[in-house]
Design a protein around this motif. Sequence first.
Motif, PDB file in Angstrom:
ATOM      1  N   UNK A   2      17.824 -17.562 -41.604  1.00 16.75           N
ATOM      2  CA  UNK A   2      18.392 -18.797 -42.123  1.00 16.75           C
ATOM      3  C   UNK A   2      19.871 -18.622 -42.431  1.00 16.75           C
ATOM      4  N   UNK A   3      20.579 -19.726 -42.337  1.00 22.08           N
ATOM      5  CA  UNK A   3      22.011 -19.730 -42.642  1.00 22.08           C
ATOM      6  C   UNK A   3      22.218 -19.615 -44.154  1.00 22.08           C
ATOM      7  N   UNK A   4      23.102 -18.740 -44.563  1.00 26.11           N
ATOM      8  CA  UNK A   4      23.458 -18.609 -45.979  1.00 26.11           C
ATOM      9  C   UNK A   4      24.735 -19.411 -46.216  1.00 26.11           C
ATOM     10  N   UNK A   5      24.711 -20.373 -47.129  1.00 29.65           N
ATOM     11  CA  UNK A   5      25.912 -21.172 -47.359  1.00 29.65           C
ATOM     12  C   UNK A   5      27.060 -20.322 -47.903  1.00 29.65           C
ATOM     13  N   UNK A   6      28.249 -20.689 -47.511  1.00 31.22           N
ATOM     14  CA  UNK A   6      29.449 -19.992 -47.962  1.00 31.22           C
ATOM     15  C   UNK A   6      29.811 -20.447 -49.366  1.00 31.22           C
ATOM     16  N   UNK A   7      30.250 -19.517 -50.208  1.00 23.28           N
ATOM     17  CA  UNK A   7      30.701 -19.857 -51.551  1.00 23.28           C
ATOM     18  C   UNK A   7      32.214 -20.025 -51.513  1.00 23.28           C
ATOM     19  N   UNK A   8      32.712 -21.221 -51.805  1.00 22.11           N
ATOM     20  CA  UNK A   8      34.159 -21.426 -51.758  1.00 22.11           C
ATOM     21  C   UNK A   8      34.865 -20.730 -52.917  1.00 22.11           C
ATOM     22  N   UNK A   9      36.143 -20.498 -52.747  1.00 20.47           N
ATOM     23  CA  UNK A   9      36.979 -19.956 -53.816  1.00 20.47           C
ATOM     24  C   UNK A   9      37.083 -21.019 -54.911  1.00 20.47           C
ATOM     25  N   UNK A  10      37.023 -20.615 -56.175  1.00 24.85           N
ATOM     26  CA  UNK A  10      37.129 -21.546 -57.298  1.00 24.85           C
ATOM     27  C   UNK A  10      38.492 -21.409 -57.958  1.00 24.85           C
ATOM     28  N   UNK A  11      39.031 -22.534 -58.402  1.00 24.94           N
ATOM     29  CA  UNK A  11      40.334 -22.589 -59.057  1.00 24.94           C
ATOM     30  C   UNK A  11      40.209 -23.318 -60.387  1.00 24.94           C
ATOM     31  N   UNK A  12      41.005 -22.901 -61.376  1.00 23.58           N
ATOM     32  CA  UNK A  12      40.988 -23.488 -62.711  1.00 23.58           C
ATOM     33  C   UNK A  12      42.338 -24.144 -62.981  1.00 23.58           C
ATOM     34  N   UNK A  13      42.295 -25.397 -63.455  1.00 28.51           N
ATOM     35  CA  UNK A  13      43.520 -26.094 -63.861  1.00 28.51           C
ATOM     36  C   UNK A  13      44.061 -25.402 -65.108  1.00 28.51           C
ATOM     37  N   UNK A  14      45.332 -25.059 -65.098  1.00 29.39           N
ATOM     38  CA  UNK A  14      45.921 -24.334 -66.223  1.00 29.39           C
ATOM     39  C   UNK A  14      46.261 -25.249 -67.404  1.00 29.39           C
ATOM     40  N   UNK A  15      46.021 -26.554 -67.271  1.00 22.71           N
ATOM     41  CA  UNK A  15      46.280 -27.469 -68.375  1.00 22.71           C
ATOM     42  C   UNK A  15      44.979 -27.876 -69.066  1.00 22.71           C
ATOM     43  N   UNK A  16      44.059 -28.509 -68.313  1.00 22.45           N
ATOM     44  CA  UNK A  16      42.824 -29.001 -68.935  1.00 22.45           C
ATOM     45  C   UNK A  16      41.630 -28.084 -68.694  1.00 22.45           C
ATOM     46  N   UNK A  17      41.804 -27.028 -67.883  1.00 25.19           N
ATOM     47  CA  UNK A  17      40.791 -26.010 -67.623  1.00 25.19           C
ATOM     48  C   UNK A  17      39.621 -26.516 -66.791  1.00 25.19           C
TER      49      UNK A  17
END
Length: 58
Positions: A2-17
């Motif tokens: 089965x295909x394993x879904x890719x985990x995207x890179x996560x980013x955090x807003x430096x103002x409101x988080x």
Amino acid sequence: MAHAPEHPELYVCMDCHGVYAGTVSGGSPEHHRYEPPTECSACGNTEFAEIEEYPHSE
């Protein structure tokens, strides 16, 4: 297998988080490159950090 879904890179807003999934900016299907959003949809900030580099994560 089965295909394993890719985990995207996560980013955090430096103002409101707020946390955002990065958008694909290139690379092969097996090894995508990601970039942060251009603007936070919650507060309008344009500064983001990768979640691994976010100062409050451990």
